[in-house]
Design a protein around this motif. Structure first.
Motif, PDB file in Angstrom:
ATOM      1  N   ASN A  26      -5.070  45.089  -5.713  1.00 42.40           N
ATOM      2  CA  ASN A  26      -6.329  45.581  -5.147  1.00 42.40           C
ATOM      3  C   ASN A  26      -7.431  45.622  -6.200  1.00 42.40           C
ATOM      4  N   CYS A  27      -7.095  46.070  -7.439  1.00 42.13           N
ATOM      5  CA  CYS A  27      -8.132  46.193  -8.463  1.00 42.13           C
ATOM      6  C   CYS A  27      -8.686  44.823  -8.845  1.00 42.13           C
ATOM      7  N   ALA A  30     -11.004  43.746  -6.094  1.00 41.43           N
ATOM      8  CA  ALA A  30     -12.260  44.501  -6.166  1.00 41.43           C
ATOM      9  C   ALA A  30     -13.234  43.809  -7.106  1.00 41.43           C
ATOM     10  N   SER A  60     -12.696  44.618   3.567  1.00 45.23           N
ATOM     11  CA  SER A  60     -11.800  44.387   2.438  1.00 45.23           C
ATOM     12  C   SER A  60     -12.390  44.978   1.175  1.00 45.23           C
ATOM     13  N   TYR A  63     -11.995  48.669   1.208  1.00 45.12           N
ATOM     14  CA  TYR A  63     -10.589  49.012   1.047  1.00 45.12           C
ATOM     15  C   TYR A  63     -10.157  48.894  -0.401  1.00 45.12           C
ATOM     16  N   VAL A  64     -10.477  47.761  -1.059  1.00 45.91           N
ATOM     17  CA  VAL A  64      -9.979  47.596  -2.427  1.00 45.91           C
ATOM     18  C   VAL A  64     -10.692  48.538  -3.378  1.00 45.91           C
ATOM     19  N   SER A  68      -8.105  51.046  -5.465  1.00 44.72           N
ATOM     20  CA  SER A  68      -7.860  50.474  -6.784  1.00 44.72           C
ATOM     21  C   SER A  68      -7.397  51.570  -7.708  1.00 44.72           C
ATOM     22  N   CYS A  94       2.446  42.829  -7.912  1.00 41.01           N
ATOM     23  CA  CYS A  94       1.247  43.393  -7.282  1.00 41.01           C
ATOM     24  C   CYS A  94       1.559  44.644  -6.476  1.00 41.01           C
ATOM     25  N   ASN A  98      -0.230  48.111  -7.245  1.00 37.68           N
ATOM     26  CA  ASN A  98      -1.014  48.791  -6.213  1.00 37.68           C
ATOM     27  C   ASN A  98      -0.538  50.210  -5.940  1.00 37.68           C
TER      28      ASN A  98
ATOM     29  N   PHE B  77      -5.954  37.832   3.023  1.00 34.65           N
ATOM     30  CA  PHE B  77      -5.149  39.029   3.187  1.00 34.65           C
ATOM     31  C   PHE B  77      -4.108  38.749   4.250  1.00 34.65           C
ATOM     32  N   GLY B 102      -7.869  47.302   4.820  1.00 32.79           N
ATOM     33  CA  GLY B 102      -8.726  46.131   4.744  1.00 32.79           C
ATOM     34  C   GLY B 102      -9.068  45.683   6.164  1.00 32.79           C
TER      35      GLY B 102
END
Lengths: 143, 177
Positions: A26-27, A30, A60, A63-64, A68, A94, A98, B77, B102
């Motif tokens: 996620n980071c 971002a 998205s 969200y990220v 993050s 990942c 996360n 995604f 998301g």
């Protein structure tokens, strides 16, 4: 239901295409999405870039940014480097990056595939996982 | 889970766009056509990060349109069955709750919520444990496991569970910090 009956992320059965693909935490996403958003802002004549991106992009991005664990790009890079030293699949790397589990018990519950493949066997394996999680939390501390 | 993958697409361009800015016009059409769409195979295309290759254009018989095969990199995604991720609760009712991760919506049925949590209706419907220590309401952050996915024409929909170990509320917006 989808036709992928054997699909199971817990056993890393995600299809060859995705097993070989680059997975993003996620980071990392971002950083990519924020950069793109700024680019659109600079190039656009209208003052509101959110009218130019799709809803999928906006959702998205929100969200990220919210989920993050690491905000600093150097820390993000360090997380990937650290986790890469443990022979993990991209998907496992990942998921750990996360969710940031605290203990090896939590890590194996969240990423069951860690225990298969002979990489983290028995107590020595648990210790290795604990060390990996420790390294991760150090990065967070000194972010 | 987010992935960075290379996809290919055949783009059709009308001759009016031919000229010095052909490539730019192709790329903006690609972005407009593809960003935000969803397929069962690759999931949601969130953003195109670059164009790898544009092949030779082929003129189509009968019309003047030209088809270009375009290879591009993008962030997608794609939720997987068995994947564990974090999501934000968007709606709570007595059948369960809806959460968003998301672009994807996930439904957790009350059968897959721990038995010690009960539905409380009211202004802010929620699921709470009997001692009130854990609460799931709108804007709560939860960690859930996806147990099934369904692909629609334009989106992917998932069902999830929070009944396993280490799943459930991460952050309660109503709790004092």
């Amino acid at each position: 239901m989808s036709g992928e009956e054997e699909e199971n992320a817990a056993e890393l059965k995600i299809g060859e295409e995705f097993l070989k693909a680059k997975c993003l935490m996620n980071c990392e996403v971002a950083i990519i999405l924020e950069h793109k958003y700024e680019q659109i802002q600079q190039h656009s004549s209208e003052s509101d870039p959110s009218s130019q991106v799709s809803q999928v992009f906006e959702k998205s991005l929100q969200y990220v940014k919210r989920f993050s664990r690491y905000k600093n790009p150097d820390a993000v890079r360090q997380v990937r480097e650290t986790l890469s030293r443990y022979g993990l699949a991209e998907f496992e790397l990942c998921t750990l990056g996360n969710l940031c589990p605290d203990t090896s018990g939590e890590a194996t519950a969240l990423v069951p595939s860690l225990k298969s493949g002979g990489r983290f066997v028995g107590d020595a394996g648990d210790e290795k996982i604990e060390k990996m999680l420790n390294d991760l939390s150090l990065i967070k501390k000194f972010e | 889970m987010f992935f960075h993958i290379v996809l290919e697409r055949n783009m059709q361009l009308h001759p009016r766009h031919f000229g010095p800015h052909l490539r730019d016009k192709l790329v903006s059409k690609l972005i407009k056509d593809v960003e935000g769409t969803c397929s069962g195979r690759h999931g949601f295309v969130v953003a195109i990060t670059g164009v790898e290759d544009i092949g030779k254009g082929l003129i189509r018989e009968g019309t003047g349109y030209v088809t270009f095969p375009v290879k591009y990199q993008c962030v997608v995604f794609r939720p997987f069955k068995g994947e564990i991720l974090e999501a934000v609760v968007t709606m709570v009712n007595k059948m369960g709750f809806f959460a968003e991760a998301g672009p994807v919506q996930i439904f957790v049925s009350n059968h897959l919520i721990p038995d010690d949590m009960e539905f409380q209706s009211g202004d802010v419907p929620n699921y709470t444990t009997s001692d009130g220590s854990v609460k799931i309401q709108k804007e709560s952050e939860v960690r859930l496991k996806i147990i099934g996915t369904r692909v629609d024409a334009t989106e992917i929909f998932c069902i999830g569970t929070i009944k396993d170990d280490f799943l459930g509320v991460i952050n309660d917006p109503g709790a004092a910090v």
